[in-house]
Design a protein around this motif. Sequence first.
Motif, short mmCIF file in Angstrom:
data_model
loop_
_atom_site.label_atom_id
_atom_site.label_comp_id
_atom_site.label_asym_id
_atom_site.label_seq_id
_atom_site.Cartn_x
_atom_site.Cartn_y
_atom_site.Cartn_z
N ALA A 296 -45.35 21.88 -41.91
CA ALA A 296 -45.38 20.57 -42.56
C ALA A 296 -45.88 19.51 -41.58
CB ALA A 296 -43.99 20.22 -43.07
N ASP A 297 -45.52 19.65 -40.31
CA ASP A 297 -46.00 18.68 -39.30
C ASP A 297 -47.52 18.65 -39.25
OD1 ASP A 297 -43.56 17.70 -38.36
OD2 ASP A 297 -43.25 19.48 -37.12
N MET A 301 -50.05 15.55 -40.10
CA MET A 301 -51.07 15.12 -39.15
C MET A 301 -52.46 15.17 -39.79
SD MET A 301 -51.87 16.66 -35.34
CE MET A 301 -50.15 16.45 -34.90
N PHE A 302 -52.69 16.21 -40.60
CA PHE A 302 -53.97 16.37 -41.27
C PHE A 302 -54.26 15.18 -42.19
CE2 PHE A 302 -56.45 17.97 -44.91
CZ PHE A 302 -57.55 18.47 -44.25
N VAL A 303 -53.26 14.78 -42.98
CA VAL A 303 -53.44 13.65 -43.90
C VAL A 303 -53.62 12.35 -43.13
CG1 VAL A 303 -52.28 12.25 -45.65
CG2 VAL A 303 -52.22 14.74 -45.82
N LEU A 327 -48.33 14.54 -50.71
CA LEU A 327 -47.56 15.23 -49.66
C LEU A 327 -46.11 14.76 -49.66
CD1 LEU A 327 -47.48 17.21 -47.34
CD2 LEU A 327 -48.36 15.43 -45.82
N ILE A 328 -45.89 13.47 -49.85
CA ILE A 328 -44.51 12.95 -49.95
C ILE A 328 -43.79 13.62 -51.11
CG2 ILE A 328 -43.14 10.92 -50.56
CD1 ILE A 328 -45.19 9.23 -49.01
N ARG A 329 -44.48 13.75 -52.25
CA ARG A 329 -43.86 14.38 -53.42
C ARG A 329 -43.45 15.83 -53.11
NH1 ARG A 329 -45.10 14.28 -58.87
NH2 ARG A 329 -47.23 13.56 -58.66
N ARG A 330 -44.35 16.56 -52.48
CA ARG A 330 -44.06 17.98 -52.19
C ARG A 330 -42.94 18.12 -51.16
NH1 ARG A 330 -48.96 21.98 -53.24
NH2 ARG A 330 -50.22 20.72 -54.68
N LEU A 331 -42.93 17.24 -50.18
CA LEU A 331 -41.86 17.31 -49.18
C LEU A 331 -40.52 16.94 -49.79
CD1 LEU A 331 -43.75 15.77 -46.12
CD2 LEU A 331 -43.00 18.14 -46.37
N LYS A 341 -41.45 10.58 -42.01
CA LYS A 341 -41.83 9.16 -41.86
C LYS A 341 -43.26 8.89 -42.33
CE LYS A 341 -38.75 8.64 -37.89
NZ LYS A 341 -37.59 8.41 -38.76
N LEU A 342 -43.54 9.31 -43.58
CA LEU A 342 -44.86 9.06 -44.16
C LEU A 342 -44.96 7.69 -44.83
CD1 LEU A 342 -45.61 12.58 -45.65
CD2 LEU A 342 -47.11 11.32 -44.11
#
Length: 524
Positions: A296-297, A301-303, A327-331, A341-342
């Motif tokens: 996930a890290d 970083m990719f996004v 990504l926030i939704r999936r996490l 911390k997105l």
Amino acid sequence: NSHQGYLQEPLYGESCAALCNRCACSSSYVDYLDNGNNKMAIQQADKLLKKHKDLHCAKVLKAIGLQRTGKQDEAFTLAQEVAALEPTDDNSLQALTILYREMHRPELVTKLYEAAVKKVPSSEEYHSHLFMAYARVGEYKKMQQAGMALYKIVPKNPYYFWSVMSLIMQSISAQDENLSKTMFLPLAERMVEKMVKEDKIEAEAEVELYYMILERLEKYQEALDVVRGKLGGNLSKGLPAHSKVLILFLSCFCFSSDDWQFYMSYFDSIFQLIDSAWTPPAEGEHSPEGEVHYSADQAVMFVEERLAEESKSSRPLRGPYLAKLELIRRLRHRGCNGEYKLGDPEELMFQYFKKFGDKPCCFTDLKVFVDLLPSTQNAKFINQLLGVIPLSAAAEGKLAVPADIKALQQHLCVVQLTRLLGLYHTIDKNQKLSVVRELMLRYQHGLEFGKSCLKTELQFSDYYCLLAVHLLLDMWLEAGEEKAVWQSLTLLEEGLTHSPSNAQFKLLLIRIYCITYSTTPSGG
């Protein structure tokens, strides 16, 4: 160009200096263009073209200078003069490719190499360029055809499997899942089986593609037989083929920061690796093809890297911002609340609205993520959006209205989000009627912006009328307010006089007439 790897991209972004050296442009022109002194570069190009007016490469390089100084129309006109000649010299083709890339017009590169391939049908280089050009615009069917055409000219395994991979991408992007499993994947399976029977499988990636096809067809026993059999000896131990191939496919195709399908495939793949608890070997490469993201890290970083690139882009890109919300939704779905911390989804959506709220797509982009908002904050969020829309200063008792089409689009987006979040559902009958009156006033005001629209075009403010009708239909269907249904018919008929091609107006009218006819005694 090397074609030993799979999906390895041919030359695409060569420097202007290299191109100038090959097409005999002056060194001063080279220095000016590559050092960012575009105005002087244009002057030098003009001098060169006076001596050699048919030097197409120099003409396109001048167009690059014009493009970089903001003269897009002049640059495009100059480039099209050369493109219309259907050049086949590598210098002109590469220069035009650079220019179209900077113009964000990748579809023009496909036309460029389609013409080149017709004129030089035996060119391996031009065929491979054409394949990659199709890849950048997501033309998977044409990728398949280009891959097979290339394989017929130069029968190398990578080219054959480019075509196989194109079929897989057609299956992934197909709207009809049945079509995917009855046409695209079976054809891809037969193509690979042909190579297996002829004992032509040479590389790990070819086996992985075969495994992926079988897995997507739910032929799990056959997939297991591949892994355990002779072909399985070519596979890297411990790495799920499906996820690995997809991630490598995305990276090899020069990931487009604005391509939503690529983001979704990337997230699907990386979370499959996370679920399988795969980790790279302690020493050596992750795989023969390169690094594989597996945490996930790395996804975070990719996004963030894509967002950093977007800030340097010459035009705003929606993809990176929406990818962050996805990504926030999936996490969150995995119970990772705030760990990475997105950012706050409400603030991210607000910033997205400020950047893209004047685009008709803004509502459809954001509606996917409204479930990330706390229901108690819905009204606050809507008011926050309304606060940044430039509405005209309202006189006492008058409605504050948008001054231009962009402001109108922003306001329409907020009104649609208001309905989606259920804020209209909680108000009483009189309040709803008041909202209907306001929406129709806004609709009529918005017609001012569409006076030059053709009959086949929709009015900019049509959605105000549609939303007003839906509020009236809510009152009719939920509370039995018969007056509301007749009022909705009146509004739709009025809407059709201004937008006779509006399909939603017509469909709603058909629906209402059918329902009212069936509920009226004796159908009268």
